[in-house]
Write an enzyme that holds these catalytic residues in place. Structure first.
Site, PDB file in Angstrom:
ATOM      1  N   SER A  87       0.783  -1.235   0.000  1.00  0.00           N
ATOM      2  CA  SER A  87       0.000   0.000   0.000  1.00  0.00           C
ATOM      3  C   SER A  87       0.814   1.284   0.000  1.00  0.00           C
ATOM      4  CB  SER A  87      -0.958  -0.002   1.191  1.00  0.00           C
ATOM      5  OG  SER A  87      -2.015  -0.907   0.948  1.00  0.00           O
ATOM      6  N   PHE A 151     -12.826 -13.667  -1.893  1.00  0.00           N
ATOM      7  CA  PHE A 151     -11.542 -13.153  -2.374  1.00  0.00           C
ATOM      8  C   PHE A 151     -10.420 -13.600  -1.441  1.00  0.00           C
ATOM      9  CE2 PHE A 151      -8.114 -10.156  -2.947  1.00  0.00           C
ATOM     10  CZ  PHE A 151      -8.083  -9.958  -4.328  1.00  0.00           C
ATOM     11  N   ALA A 152     -10.654 -13.487  -0.130  1.00  0.00           N
ATOM     12  CA  ALA A 152      -9.632 -13.873   0.843  1.00  0.00           C
ATOM     13  C   ALA A 152      -9.289 -15.355   0.719  1.00  0.00           C
ATOM     14  CB  ALA A 152     -10.107 -13.551   2.253  1.00  0.00           C
ATOM     15  N   THR A 154      -9.579 -17.220  -1.870  1.00  0.00           N
ATOM     16  CA  THR A 154      -8.973 -17.499  -3.168  1.00  0.00           C
ATOM     17  C   THR A 154      -7.544 -16.993  -3.269  1.00  0.00           C
ATOM     18  OG1 THR A 154     -11.145 -17.379  -4.218  1.00  0.00           O
ATOM     19  CG2 THR A 154      -9.238 -17.185  -5.661  1.00  0.00           C
ATOM     20  N   TYR A 193     -10.371   2.067   6.134  1.00  0.00           N
ATOM     21  CA  TYR A 193      -9.376   1.784   5.105  1.00  0.00           C
ATOM     22  C   TYR A 193      -9.954   0.822   4.073  1.00  0.00           C
ATOM     23  CZ  TYR A 193      -4.682   1.003   3.264  1.00  0.00           C
ATOM     24  OH  TYR A 193      -3.576   0.944   2.460  1.00  0.00           O
ATOM     25  N   SER A 194      -9.927   1.206   2.821  1.00  0.00           N
ATOM     26  CA  SER A 194     -10.494   0.375   1.756  1.00  0.00           C
ATOM     27  C   SER A 194      -9.603   0.412   0.525  1.00  0.00           C
ATOM     28  CB  SER A 194     -11.902   0.861   1.390  1.00  0.00           C
ATOM     29  OG  SER A 194     -12.400   0.132   0.280  1.00  0.00           O
TER      30      SER A 194
END
Length: 379
Positions: A87, A151-152, A154, A193-194
């Site tokens: 990030s 998603f996590a 995968t 936070y995104s």
């Protein structure tokens, strides 16, 4: 408490122990960096495979490593190692958007809908109510796509990652995942936070300029500053040399086997966290940014205008920039980054004269705050 703002942290993928190795430090110029050195060694004892760090101040440049870059051969980390910065990418993206604002090509108060019509829609999301500024300071309320359970599983847990580590994901696909969830809150009413915010920010850059966000970062930041170790890899799965390996538990547990996750397709991070750099380049970037070399005074002031960020105690969030007050009262500006097998921090004082960047090549252990406190508050 560490300020962990990254892809791995956002999915609650947990932390656990790994192999500690030999410490290697630059023999010259250690001077007042003893506390930094001690915090790096402590991180390795705590389970981080290896650490690489570079600090720069009026006394010159100091670099050191601790632990190993390869748990199989026990080869040490190098001071010039390339690593995935996660990030920290967000500060580069925000810098480009603020440059575009200075050129009057967009306004931070433009609605997202103006540049990305119909993209932020679904389950209560509405790009007509969200500004570009709210993307950059995480007050949009847009759901974080990396917090999606599917998603996590995968891309962050063992079975899924080992099967899908080389998949290519488009920015549109990542945003679409977020749109299947309800917003976290009404735009401008809170902070969370995104990573989706910065995927959208990269898409805005492309719409405004006609070029990819990667091309604009290269043209506007990497090339002018001569950041030779910094890149936006896109779908490239390897790290440039020199580099160590990156390790993860790929689990929510704090025990179990350690996996080499060095190779992956970083498109899953997109403009929220795909970049690669080294410690010297990150210091050069943040020193230039805070020193006023990349943004006019008005835009730098906007970037440093912060909001309360409850998820990161002791810090406030600007536009892709974290203001952190240390235990000794010193303020440092920068960002943290987490992605598979890689935890990084880059910070500098407000005048850009004292900077530190470092990387842990594991994503489950180590106290990054201690390294920062050691550099700016220690003896």
């Amino acid at each position: 408490m560490s300020v962990r703002t990254g892809l791995v942290a956002a999915t609650a993928v947990a932390l656990a122990a790994a192999l500690a190795g030999p410490a290697v430090a630059a023999p010259a110029g250690a001077g007042h960096h003893g506390a930094t050195r001690a915090a790096m060694d402590a991180a390795v004892k705590d389970g981080v495979p290896g650490v690489t760090a570079t600090a720069r101040d009026t006394g010159g440049t100091w670099s050191a490593t601790a632990g190993v870059g390869d748990v199989r051969t026990l080869a040490p980390r190098g001071t010039a190692d390339h690593y995935r910065v996660g990030s920290i990418t967000k500060t580069f993206v925000s810098t480009v958007l603020l440059q575009l604002e200075a050129e009057r090509r967009l306004s931070l108060d433009d609605k997202v809908e103006k540049w990305l019509p119909g993209v932020v829609r679904g389950h209560g999301h509405d790009g007509r109510r969200i500004t570009v500024r709210q993307l950059l300071n995480h007050t949009s309320g847009i759901f974080n796509y990396t917090a999606d359970d599917d998603f996590a599983r995968t891309y962050f847990l063992k079975d899924g990652f080992l099967e899908h580590r080389y998949d290519t994901k488009t920015p549109e696909q990542l945003v679409a995942i977020a749109m299947t969830h309800e917003p976290l809150f009404a735009p401008g009413t809170s902070w969370s936070y995104s990573n989706t915010n910065y995927v959208l920010a990269g898409m805005v850059i492309e719409k405004v300029t006609g070029h990819s966000y990667a091309a604009e970062i290269r043209r506007r930041v990497i090339e002018p500053l001569g950041l030779r170790a910094t890149s936006v890899p896109g779908t490239r799965t390897t790290l440039p040399r020199p580099s160590g390996h990156a390790y993860s538990k790929l689990s929510r547990a704090t025990t179990g086997p350690t996996y080499d996750v060095t190779r992956l397709n970083p498109s899953l991070a997109s403009s929220a966290g795909e970049m690669i750099s080294d410690s010297a380049d990150l210091n050069r970037f943040y020193s230039a940014l805070l020193g006023g070399r990349l943004l006019p005074p008005k835009q730098l002031k906007e970037m440093k205008t912060t909001v309360k960020a409850d998820e990161i105690p002791g810090a406030r969030y600007g536009l892709g920039l974290i203001d952190r007050k240390l235990g000794c009262g010193v303020h440092v500006w920068g960002h943290d980054g987490g992605i598979h097998g890689s935890t990084s921090s880059a910070v500098t004082t407000a005048d850009g004269r004292h900077s530190l960047a470092f990387n842990f090549n594991g994503d489950w252990s180590g106290d990054s705050d201690a390294v920062i406190e050691g550099e700016f508050c220690g003896k």
